[in-house]
Design a protein around this motif. Sequence first.
Motif, PDB file in Angstrom:
ATOM      1  N   ARG A 160      29.227 -27.100  83.855  1.00 22.04           N
ATOM      2  CA  ARG A 160      28.394 -26.092  83.162  1.00 22.04           C
ATOM      3  C   ARG A 160      28.053 -24.934  84.114  1.00 22.04           C
ATOM      4  N   VAL A 161      27.757 -25.288  85.357  1.00 24.58           N
ATOM      5  CA  VAL A 161      27.375 -24.265  86.336  1.00 24.58           C
ATOM      6  C   VAL A 161      28.583 -23.405  86.700  1.00 24.58           C
ATOM      7  N   LYS A 162      29.725 -24.054  86.818  1.00 26.15           N
ATOM      8  CA  LYS A 162      30.917 -23.321  87.253  1.00 26.15           C
ATOM      9  C   LYS A 162      31.612 -22.611  86.086  1.00 26.15           C
ATOM     10  N   GLU A 163      31.182 -22.929  84.890  1.00 29.25           N
ATOM     11  CA  GLU A 163      31.852 -22.381  83.704  1.00 29.25           C
ATOM     12  C   GLU A 163      31.826 -20.852  83.725  1.00 29.25           C
ATOM     13  N   LEU A 191      14.099 -25.364  87.211  1.00 32.85           N
ATOM     14  CA  LEU A 191      13.874 -24.424  86.101  1.00 32.85           C
ATOM     15  C   LEU A 191      12.869 -25.008  85.115  1.00 32.85           C
ATOM     16  N   PHE A 249      16.670 -23.795  70.254  1.00 34.19           N
ATOM     17  CA  PHE A 249      15.684 -24.180  71.264  1.00 34.19           C
ATOM     18  C   PHE A 249      15.910 -25.606  71.781  1.00 34.19           C
ATOM     19  N   GLY A 257      11.101 -23.161  75.004  1.00 37.92           N
ATOM     20  CA  GLY A 257      12.550 -23.312  74.849  1.00 37.92           C
ATOM     21  C   GLY A 257      13.178 -23.977  76.059  1.00 37.92           C
ATOM     22  N   PHE A 258      12.807 -23.522  77.253  1.00 34.99           N
ATOM     23  CA  PHE A 258      13.393 -24.097  78.472  1.00 34.99           C
ATOM     24  C   PHE A 258      12.944 -25.539  78.698  1.00 34.99           C
ATOM     25  N   VAL A 261      18.897 -21.643  74.341  1.00 35.13           N
ATOM     26  CA  VAL A 261      17.513 -21.162  74.262  1.00 35.13           C
ATOM     27  C   VAL A 261      17.452 -19.636  74.197  1.00 35.13           C
ATOM     28  N   GLU A 278      27.137 -13.700  75.645  1.00 41.88           N
ATOM     29  CA  GLU A 278      26.943 -14.671  76.730  1.00 41.88           C
ATOM     30  C   GLU A 278      25.541 -15.254  76.786  1.00 41.88           C
ATOM     31  N   PHE A 336      32.312 -17.083  82.008  1.00 41.67           N
ATOM     32  CA  PHE A 336      31.930 -16.668  80.666  1.00 41.67           C
ATOM     33  C   PHE A 336      33.137 -16.591  79.745  1.00 41.67           C
ATOM     34  N   THR A 337      32.844 -16.429  78.471  1.00 42.94           N
ATOM     35  CA  THR A 337      33.874 -16.472  77.435  1.00 42.94           C
ATOM     36  C   THR A 337      34.936 -15.395  77.645  1.00 42.94           C
ATOM     37  N   GLY A 338      34.538 -14.316  78.287  1.00 44.55           N
ATOM     38  CA  GLY A 338      35.432 -13.166  78.411  1.00 44.55           C
ATOM     39  C   GLY A 338      36.699 -13.432  79.190  1.00 44.55           C
ATOM     40  N   TYR A 339      36.717 -14.437  80.097  1.00 45.69           N
ATOM     41  CA  TYR A 339      37.916 -14.675  80.905  1.00 45.69           C
ATOM     42  C   TYR A 339      38.601 -15.959  80.486  1.00 45.69           C
ATOM     43  N   MET A 347      14.883 -27.713  75.830  1.00 42.46           N
ATOM     44  CA  MET A 347      16.359 -27.643  75.716  1.00 42.46           C
ATOM     45  C   MET A 347      17.018 -28.932  76.225  1.00 42.46           C
ATOM     46  N   ALA A 348      18.194 -29.211  75.678  1.00 41.71           N
ATOM     47  CA  ALA A 348      18.911 -30.441  76.048  1.00 41.71           C
ATOM     48  C   ALA A 348      19.484 -30.313  77.460  1.00 41.71           C
ATOM     49  N   LYS A 349      19.548 -31.451  78.171  1.00 44.54           N
ATOM     50  CA  LYS A 349      20.138 -31.459  79.515  1.00 44.54           C
ATOM     51  C   LYS A 349      21.627 -31.760  79.398  1.00 44.54           C
ATOM     52  N   PRO A 350      22.454 -31.190  80.273  1.00 49.80           N
ATOM     53  CA  PRO A 350      23.864 -31.580  80.243  1.00 49.80           C
ATOM     54  C   PRO A 350      24.037 -33.020  80.740  1.00 49.80           C
ATOM     55  N   TYR A 399      32.899  -8.284  77.150  1.00 50.70           N
ATOM     56  CA  TYR A 399      32.387  -7.995  75.794  1.00 50.70           C
ATOM     57  C   TYR A 399      30.995  -7.384  75.889  1.00 50.70           C
ATOM     58  N   LYS A 404      19.131 -26.824  72.101  1.00 48.64           N
ATOM     59  CA  LYS A 404      20.518 -26.891  72.561  1.00 48.64           C
ATOM     60  C   LYS A 404      20.580 -26.752  74.077  1.00 48.64           C
ATOM     61  N   GLU A 405      21.676 -27.244  74.619  1.00 48.61           N
ATOM     62  CA  GLU A 405      21.884 -27.096  76.057  1.00 48.61           C
ATOM     63  C   GLU A 405      22.159 -25.621  76.377  1.00 48.61           C
TER      64      GLU A 405
END
Lengths: 283, 71
Positions: free
Chosen positions: B63-66, B4, A48, B48-49, A203, A199, B68-71, B52-55, A113, A50-51
């Motif tokens: 972070r926005v352009k990242e 958000l 909660f 939670g929102f 949070v 993915e 997903f892990t799959g590629y 949560m920590a800010k980038p 995944y 974490k970024e």
Amino acid sequence: MAEILIDVIVAFLGGSLLLGLHRKIMARVQRRPGPPIIQNLLHSLKFFFKETAFPKTASMPFYVGIIFILAVVWIIGVIAGPVTENSLLILFGVYAVYKIVEHNAGSSSGSPYGKMSCVRAVLSAATELPLFAAIVLVYAKTGTMNIAQIISYQGVHGPLVASVPLAALMFFVLILAKSPYSPFAITKGKDLVTGYETEHFGVLRGFLMFSESVAWFVLCWLFLTVFFGPISVLWLVVGLIVIAVITGFINATTPMLSPNHSVMTLITICCICFVGTILMIII
Amino acid sequence: MSNLKTIFGILLILSTIAILYALIFTIPVWLVYLIAIICIPLWILSLGFVTMAKPRKGDEEERVKEPFTGY
């Protein structure tokens, strides 16, 4: 409202600690020290703060909404279960929606995944079969689907686990299928990283862990209540720990089954137990 | 991201008020269930929102352009 809040907090804390114990037992069986029992709870809370990042391909607001629905269904589970001791059919509905959530959470991120996990979630709906069959058999034996009335029935006639043990076994298989690292946990197989949760970071992962802790507590509570009758809080705690020990031991020593083997095994166990219980009731 | 946080900040306040309302006042049972089912998960998600920590400034775009892990 106070009762609901207390039960939700108890379900979250109890479920988290039981999942931590489950993980500890798995580690000890495999001769590893393992994380502390409280680790699962700490992880849930840690996320909660974490970024949180949203994948570029995530379909918003569905990506967040589906996790919200998961929490909603298990809050309904707490209300229909420990709070009001209502109908078993509501809890069957909760479990059915839970499977739909697994399916949609996998597809919402756009990750391969997640998508693979989404497909497997459809197959893993086979776990609903033992649940439905167990509910039918409990109804056949007690003549009611109301949990409070089932508890009263057992107060007079003794625990159902003695009269319909195969139905209890079927329900236990469902709990086993829901437990982490289970041989039937095909939606979260290691080949899929963490499946539909891959993915969901920060949070959202913490929120997912909250729902899963509540889900674990509600399912174990339901098993103990429906098959062991009116039990005191102390025996409930003992029962919950015993379930964590048994499932932890099984999961530590059993490899994960392939999706088709998982489904076939569940259906086979379900058929054998269903026919066996019917015969026991008739004879 | 700040939008958000604002939206979920408002939702956190609304869900807190709804839960407190159900706790303090005597209201129909169906309304208590409705508030519990909607507002408890909403309260947790909103909290939670909000917490949560800010980038960091430099990482925000990444972070926005990242992908997903799959590629």
